[in-house]
Design an enzyme around this catalytic site. Structure first.
Site, short mmCIF file in Angstrom:
data_model
loop_
_atom_site.label_atom_id
_atom_site.label_comp_id
_atom_site.label_asym_id
_atom_site.label_seq_id
_atom_site.Cartn_x
_atom_site.Cartn_y
_atom_site.Cartn_z
N GLY A 189 -132.51 -62.46 10.01
CA GLY A 189 -131.95 -61.40 10.78
C GLY A 189 -132.73 -60.00 10.66
O GLY A 189 -133.90 -59.82 9.82
N CYS A 190 -132.01 -58.90 10.67
CA CYS A 190 -132.80 -57.56 11.01
C CYS A 190 -132.98 -57.15 9.43
O CYS A 190 -133.85 -56.24 9.50
CB CYS A 190 -131.58 -56.46 11.48
SG CYS A 190 -130.93 -56.83 13.22
N ASN A 191 -132.63 -57.72 8.45
CA ASN A 191 -132.91 -57.22 7.08
C ASN A 191 -134.11 -57.91 6.73
O ASN A 191 -134.85 -57.53 5.71
CB ASN A 191 -131.78 -57.54 6.05
CG ASN A 191 -131.52 -58.95 5.75
OD1 ASN A 191 -130.58 -59.38 6.88
ND2 ASN A 191 -131.89 -59.57 5.22
#
Length: 371
Positions: free
Chosen positions: A151-153
């Site tokens: 994901g975004c991390n």
């Protein structure tokens, strides 16, 4: 001398510099749309959903929208077509971002020794790294890795891992490439869950080049210049593990993304904890950090981080600007902000910066760098 002007490393407790960031590059899909144009394209009239789009602090996003039928209506794409879109879009954007990054680093494709590719918007086997090595004619002996589904991390997860690779191979060039074809993760229905996701994400790729110093007698073809990566810290929030997730939508027979409405406040409440952990033992305070490069997760996320860390709008000007001009481009968002900071040419030797991303888990990732 203050930490913002000295060229000495942090006073205590920080590991020796592992690598330097020596280049960055970004790329997008060809077509951009205003939020109003997206609403028009999908013929969305529900006032609640329109409000989500128009109050998102996003002006434009780069998107590969679904095809139109004979009446000009956007048609729902089956999962197989979405996977095809992801492959084509992620590879093309990724190639452009990688080449832009190497140009900024003063390097060539032939200099590349490790390629780490990050994506969460589709699944490929063989992975994106193999696709790009073939597409660009990169040396087939190039070391590679793929981080999928975090994901975004994930951009900072990858940076952490590849920093270790660079430290073990001083003088050799490594690149982390985040390529997210968010258009390939969209669903089409009239639910608020879908509206929140469809109003936020955009297509984009970001690449960052790393190299560890070899010492004073370095005779490498590329002289490492750029901020040193000093330290990483992360925080998993187990109670919010389902707050951001990408799972199978049985009604639509495809994957779809879910964002809990409370996630901005959960992230904000833990931002102080992880940043304090990052700075622990360094002798630095938050006020000593000159540059903040935070993931453009959404207006409420940015506001929550701003308040909880006591930052200013100026501190997060690049985060806000990237959200405005690109939307949330997932794992590569912080690299778009980093590129804007470099274009400003305002950093000075000795200044410190914090990189921060957040994503499913729920997780916050951070890194401390020094110019």
């Amino acid at each position: 001398m203050s930490p913002s002007t000295t060229t000495e490393p942090p006073r205590t407790g920080v590991l020796p510099p592992l690598a330097r960031i020596i280049g960055v590059g970004t790329a997008t899909t060809d077509d951009s749309y205003s939020q109003q144009e997206v609403l028009d394209a999908f013929r969305i009239t529900d006032p609640r959903i329109r409000s989500v789009f128009l109050n998102s602090a996003i002006d434009r996003r780069f998107l590969a929208l679904p095809p139109q039928d004979g009446e000009g209506k956007r048609v729902s794409e089956p999962q197989g077509d979405l996977l095809d879109k992801h492959k084509a879009t992620a590879v093309r954007m990724g190639a452009e971002a990688l080449e832009a990054c190497l140009k900024r680093a003063g390097a060539e494709l032939s200099d590349l020794r490790h390629l780490c590719c990050v994506t969460s918007t589709g699944f490929l086997t063989p992975g994106l790294s193999a696709q790009l090595i073939r597409e660009l004619g990169i040396d087939r002996h190039c070391s590679r890795s793929d981080i999928v589904g975090m994901g975004c991390n994930a951009g900072l997860n990858a940076l952490n891992v590849v920093t270790g690779w660079a430290a073990a191979h001083p003088g050799e060039l490594a690149v982390v490439l985040c390529s997210e074809a968010c258009s390939a993760a969209y669903a089409m229905d009239d639910t608020m869950r879908t509206a929140v996701v469809n109003s936020l994400f955009g297509d984009g790729s970001g690449a960052v080049a790393l190299m560890a110093d070899t010492g004073p007698a370095d005779e490498a073809a590329i002289a490492p210049e750029g901020p040193r990566i000093l330290k990483f810290a992360s925080c998993l929030i187990p109670d919010a593990i389902d707050a951001m997730r990408y799972d199978w939508d049985r009604a639509q027979d495809r994957f779809s993304f879910f964002l809990d409405p409370q996630i901005p406040y959960v992230v904000g409440a833990h931002a102080e904890l992880v940043v304090d952990r990052l700075l622990s033992g360094t002798g630095l305070r938050r006020s000593d950090i000159e540059h903040w490069l935070v993931h453009s997760g959404g207006k409420k996320v940015i506001d929550a981080v701003t308040v909880n860390l006591g930052l200013t709008r100026h501190d997060l000007r690049h985060t806000v600007g990237v959200l405005r001009d690109y939307g949330n481009v997932s794992s590569g968002s912080f690299l778009f902000s980093y590129e804007r900071l470099l274009d400003e040419a305002v950093t000075r030797p000795g200044e410190y910066g914090v990189l921060m991303t957040m994503g499913p888990g729920s997780t916050i990732e951070t890194a401390l760098i020094q110019w």
